[in-house]
Design an enzyme around this catalytic site. Structure first.
Site, PDB file in Angstrom:
ATOM      1  N   ARG A  57       0.848  -1.204   0.000  1.00 51.22           N
ATOM      2  CA  ARG A  57       0.000   0.000   0.000  1.00 51.22           C
ATOM      3  C   ARG A  57       0.878   1.246   0.000  1.00 51.22           C
ATOM      4  NH1 ARG A  57       2.592   1.961   3.131  1.00 51.22           N
ATOM      5  NH2 ARG A  57       2.779   1.629   5.378  1.00 51.22           N
ATOM      6  N   HIS A  64       1.983   8.002  10.792  1.00 49.60           N
ATOM      7  CA  HIS A  64       2.260   7.759  12.211  1.00 49.60           C
ATOM      8  C   HIS A  64       1.126   8.249  13.102  1.00 49.60           C
ATOM      9  CE1 HIS A  64       6.309   6.101  12.070  1.00 49.60           C
ATOM     10  NE2 HIS A  64       6.545   6.911  11.049  1.00 49.60           N
ATOM     11  N   ASP A  66      -1.934   6.172  12.953  1.00 47.23           N
ATOM     12  CA  ASP A  66      -2.865   5.033  13.105  1.00 47.23           C
ATOM     13  C   ASP A  66      -2.772   4.423  14.492  1.00 47.23           C
ATOM     14  OD1 ASP A  66      -0.326   3.882  12.545  1.00 47.23           O
ATOM     15  OD2 ASP A  66      -1.146   2.288  11.276  1.00 47.23           O
ATOM     16  N   GLY A 171      11.197  -3.113   3.207  1.00 46.66           N
ATOM     17  CA  GLY A 171      11.680  -2.057   4.110  1.00 46.66           C
ATOM     18  C   GLY A 171      11.622  -0.680   3.478  1.00 46.66           C
ATOM     19  N   ASP A 223      -1.862  -0.637   7.560  1.00 45.03           N
ATOM     20  CA  ASP A 223      -1.352  -1.475   6.463  1.00 45.03           C
ATOM     21  C   ASP A 223      -2.281  -2.650   6.204  1.00 45.03           C
ATOM     22  OD1 ASP A 223       0.670   0.263   6.971  1.00 45.03           O
ATOM     23  OD2 ASP A 223       2.075  -1.221   7.729  1.00 45.03           O
ATOM     24  N   TYR A 282      10.844   3.540  15.303  1.00 42.51           N
ATOM     25  CA  TYR A 282       9.398   3.297  15.293  1.00 42.51           C
ATOM     26  C   TYR A 282       8.827   3.055  16.701  1.00 42.51           C
ATOM     27  CZ  TYR A 282       4.863   1.925  13.537  1.00 42.51           C
ATOM     28  OH  TYR A 282       3.514   1.885  13.276  1.00 42.51           O
TER      29      TYR A 282
HETATM   30  P1  ATP Z   1       6.707  -0.267   6.110  1.00 38.62           P
HETATM   31  O1  ATP Z   1       6.289  -1.143   7.258  1.00 38.62           O
HETATM   32  O2  ATP Z   1       7.444   0.938   6.538  1.00 38.62           O
HETATM   33  O3  ATP Z   1       5.582   0.049   5.200  1.00 38.62           O
HETATM   34  P2  ATP Z   1       7.966  -2.684   5.072  1.00 38.62           P
HETATM   35  O4  ATP Z   1       6.761  -3.431   5.540  1.00 38.62           O
HETATM   36  O5  ATP Z   1       8.427  -3.003   3.703  1.00 38.62           O
HETATM   37  O6  ATP Z   1       7.766  -1.119   5.184  1.00 38.62           O
HETATM   38  P3  ATP Z   1       9.158  -3.773   7.443  1.00 38.62           P
HETATM   39  O7  ATP Z   1       7.899  -3.588   8.180  1.00 38.62           O
HETATM   40  O8  ATP Z   1      10.436  -3.439   8.120  1.00 38.62           O
HETATM   41  O9  ATP Z   1       9.166  -2.979   6.057  1.00 38.62           O
HETATM   42  O10 ATP Z   1       9.189  -5.323   6.986  1.00 38.62           O
HETATM   43  C1  ATP Z   1      10.242  -5.853   6.218  1.00 38.62           C
HETATM   44  C2  ATP Z   1      10.435  -7.309   6.582  1.00 38.62           C
HETATM   45  O11 ATP Z   1       9.307  -8.105   6.132  1.00 38.62           O
HETATM   46  C3  ATP Z   1      11.637  -7.933   5.867  1.00 38.62           C
HETATM   47  O12 ATP Z   1      12.828  -7.694   6.587  1.00 38.62           O
HETATM   48  C4  ATP Z   1      11.252  -9.413   5.829  1.00 38.62           C
HETATM   49  O13 ATP Z   1      11.554 -10.048   7.038  1.00 38.62           O
HETATM   50  C5  ATP Z   1       9.743  -9.368   5.658  1.00 38.62           C
HETATM   51  N1  ATP Z   1       9.423  -9.430   4.219  1.00 38.62           N
HETATM   52  C6  ATP Z   1       8.875  -8.456   3.480  1.00 38.62           C
HETATM   53  N2  ATP Z   1       8.745  -8.816   2.175  1.00 38.62           N
HETATM   54  C7  ATP Z   1       9.233 -10.057   2.084  1.00 38.62           C
HETATM   55  C8  ATP Z   1       9.421 -10.974   1.008  1.00 38.62           C
HETATM   56  N3  ATP Z   1       9.081 -10.670  -0.243  1.00 38.62           N
HETATM   57  N4  ATP Z   1       9.965 -12.163   1.290  1.00 38.62           N
HETATM   58  C9  ATP Z   1      10.327 -12.467   2.554  1.00 38.62           C
HETATM   59  N5  ATP Z   1      10.196 -11.659   3.605  1.00 38.62           N
HETATM   60  C10 ATP Z   1       9.665 -10.466   3.383  1.00 38.62           C
HETATM   61  C1  GLA Z   2       4.252   1.479   9.273  1.00 43.10           C
HETATM   62  C2  GLA Z   2       3.262   0.803  10.209  1.00 43.10           C
HETATM   63  C3  GLA Z   2       1.882   1.464  10.118  1.00 43.10           C
HETATM   64  C4  GLA Z   2       1.981   2.988  10.290  1.00 43.10           C
HETATM   65  C5  GLA Z   2       3.079   3.566   9.382  1.00 43.10           C
HETATM   66  C6  GLA Z   2       3.316   5.035   9.631  1.00 43.10           C
HETATM   67  O1  GLA Z   2       3.911   1.252   7.967  1.00 43.10           O
HETATM   68  O2  GLA Z   2       3.176  -0.571   9.907  1.00 43.10           O
HETATM   69  O3  GLA Z   2       1.004   0.903  11.070  1.00 43.10           O
HETATM   70  O4  GLA Z   2       2.191   3.321  11.625  1.00 43.10           O
HETATM   71  O5  GLA Z   2       4.315   2.874   9.553  1.00 43.10           O
HETATM   72  O6  GLA Z   2       2.186   5.781   9.299  1.00 43.10           O
HETATM   73 MG    MG Z   3       5.939  -3.125   7.465  1.00 43.10          MG
END
Ligand code: ATP
Ligand code: GLA
Ligand code: MG
Length: 535
Positions: A57, A64, A66, A171, A223, A282
């Site tokens: 998404r 920040h 939610d 990430g 999310d 976070y």
């Molecule tokens: P945000 O939460 O800021 O929107 P994000 O979800 O991409 O970003 P994180 O919440 O830190 O980042 O999650 C990333 C972690 O999720 C990775 O380190 C891994 O452990 C897991 N992950 C995400 N995508 C995959 C994938 N395609 N395959 C395996 N693990 C994954």
């Molecule tokens: C990450 C978290 C969400 C939200 C955003 C910041 O993506 O998973 O819940 O807090 O950061 O808005």
């Molecule tokens: Mg995430």
């Protein structure tokens, strides 16, 4: 919100498609044949039974807030996590789950499922991708045990072979973790209850919303709500209170001059690992806003209700706002989600932040000062607030964090007012871009200066885009790296993309490959949410 579609009966359940389904999302066939082929290469001679898919998404505004229960405006996007799954009937003595990932940074994993039907264990001190799989597994297992105790107590879950194919950048603020976990939770329920078992979207949301807490990330619910409720062509207005709702809406149609609204998503290519940096980024913010709510309540002489659902069991900033108005306003009302009423109440909150926390803006709160403000001992404060999740800090910046949350919640309501207008009500299309864009720019400024979740790379990208045809540019998701989102009229998209390539990517990464560059900028229409595809 013109052209708002309300949730129909069909929207209640996670959709199930097959090759013949006439209404399946346009991207599904291509995604499914890719993941089936990859599965067959990874598990030679085996064929998957079904596929689950859940999207990433982008959050357009409302960052920040939610986890303080304030509403947000995100949309699901085309990139997603697809899982091809083969059920391995539990004839063998040791049911297990084997995970293979298309991305070589995530090495193959295999783990046994407890024979006595107990939950798998997750070690949150280890950073491993299979922990995210286990989070989805664990919450789905909890659901199954709760609703079907006779079937699932003392009996192991069914064994699986799973091929994971994700293209949400990891990430990067586009919620790859949630796309993964939602697809996993759906997989576990379908595999164990039968593919025809109807899974309610609201149940999937309830079970996944706190799933990441098991790996030590205390995220809010934006999310999951977006990934599960995503709808093609629609962004979502997600409200957490009084009830959790995701209202799909379309942006106004702009006709003078005619143009299309695009959201360009550009990755700084700086990976932010929320799990690893949680104690200073976070999770520290989550603690700061909970402490801010309770300090404000104490300073105003307002009682904050104990919240059994919060990991902290303490009220948050929205609870404080409600408690304040119940205590002091003539009509003793809570905020029930109305836009004008919310704007009025949030403005009052911002006044209170200045009055009560403003004197500490420069110094921040030490542990002793925070304990004193709450009328408790240093030990009690430490036990109640500082040991729930591991955090590290010099001082707690309560003024800055509370100011960000209330002002960002206010900007979301102002943004809702803009999108509720009919396209014809804008004197010119530019008015729309200027109004929505200004709110996005203010959001970025607040994220950078008050919440301190931006970085030089994110700031630079926003600057470049704004100088080259974007009207609103901001970080999206958690920040501290990851992606930016830009509000751009269709005719300016190429100019914004080119400027980012020349002035950001090629300068910062002179050896960047065409492939990395090609994936770094995404222009996605709002996409559909979690689904199952039966092969
Ligand atoms: P945000 O939460 O800021 O929107 P994000 O979800 O991409 O970003 P994180 O919440 O830190 O980042 O999650 C990333 C972690 O999720 C990775 O380190 C891994 O452990 C897991 N992950 C995400 N995508 C995959 C994938 N395609 N395959 C395996 N693990 C994954
Ligand atoms: C990450 C978290 C969400 C939200 C955003 C910041 O993506 O998973 O819940 O807090 O950061 O808005
Ligand atoms: Mg995430």
């Amino acid at each position: 919100m013109p052209d708002t579609s309300s949730n129909t009966e069909a929207d209640i359940y996670v959709p199930t498609y097959n090759a013949q389904s006439p209404d399946k999302p346009s991207v599904l066939d291509a995604k499914c044949s890719h993941v089936i082929k990859s599965f067959q290469e990874a598990f030679p001679g085996h064929t998957p039974d079904f596929i689950t898919r859940s999207p990433g998404r982008v959050n357009l505004i409302g960052e920040h807030i939610d986890y303080s229960d304030f509403s947000v405006l995100p949309m699901a996007i085309d990139v997603d996590m697809s899982l091809a799954v083969k059920i391995i009937p539990n004839e063998s003595k040791n049911p297990s789950i084997t995970l293979v990932n298309v991305d070589p940074q995530f090495a193959q994993r295999k783990f046994d499922l407890p024979l006595d039907g107990e939950y798998v264990t997750i070690d949150p001190s280890v950073s491993d991708w299979s922990n995210y799989f286990k989070c989805g597994l664990l919450v789905a297992h909890t659901f199954l045990k709760k609703h079907y105790p006779d079937k699932f107590n003392n009996v192991p879950l069914i064994g699986l072979e799973v091929f994971c194919l994700g293209d949400v950048p990891v990430g990067s603020g586009l919620s790859s973790s949630t796309a993964f976990i939602c697809a996993v939770a759906l997989t576990i329920i379908k595999a164990n209850m039968g593919l025809a078992y109807p899974v309610k979207k609201s149940d999937l949301l309830k079970m996944t919303i706190t799933a990441e807490h098991y790996v030590g990330v205390n995220n809010g619910g934006m999310d999951q709500a977006t990934s599960i409720w995503g709808q093609e062509g629609h962004a979502l207005y997600v409200q957490f209170k009084p009830t959790l709702t995701a209202t799909p809406f379309k942006f106004p149609e702009l006709i003078s001059p005619p143009t299309e609204i695009q959201f360009v998503i550009a990755n700084t290519l700086v990976v932010a690992n929320k799990f690893e940096t949680g104690p200073i980024n976070y999770n520290l913010r989550v603690v700061e806003v909970i402490v801010a709510a309770n300090v404000l309540a104490s300073m105003c002489g307002v009682a904050l209700a104990y919240d059994p659902e919060s990991d902290f069991q303490k009220g948050n900033l929205r609870d404080f706002m409600n408690a304040y108005f119940i205590t002091f306003s003539k009509d003793k009302d809570c905020w029930n989600g109305g836009v004008e009423n919310g704007i009025e109440k949030l403005n009052k909150m911002l006044e209170l932040v200045e009055e009560k926390l403003g004197p500490y803006a420069e110094s921040g709160f030490t542990v002793d000062q925070a304990a004193f403000s709450l009328g408790c001992s240093r030990e009690e404060f430490t036990r109640n607030y500082l040991t729930v999740v591991p955090i590290r800090f010099q001082v707690l910046k309560l003024y800055q964090r509370a100011k960000h949350v209330f002002s960002e919640a206010l900007r979301v309501l102002e943004a809702v007012k803009v999108i509720m207008r009919d396209g014809q009500d804008f004197k010119s299309s530019i008015d729309f871009f200027e109004q929505f864009g200004t709110l996005m720019n203010q959001s970025q400024e607040s994220c950078a200066n008050m919440y301190e979740c931006s970085t030089p790379e994110l700031n630079e990208m926003c600057e470049i885009a704004l100088q080259n045809g974007s009207y609103g540019s901001r970080l999206t998701g958690a920040g501290w790296g990851g992606c930016t989102v830009h509000l751009v009229p269709n005719e300016n998209v190429e100019q914004v993309k080119n400027a980012l390539v020349e002035q950001y990517y090629k300068k910062r990464y002179p050896y960047i490959t065409q492939q990395v560059l090609g994936n770094a900028i995404i222009v996605s229409k709002p996409a559909s949410g979690t689904c199952e595809y039966i092969i």
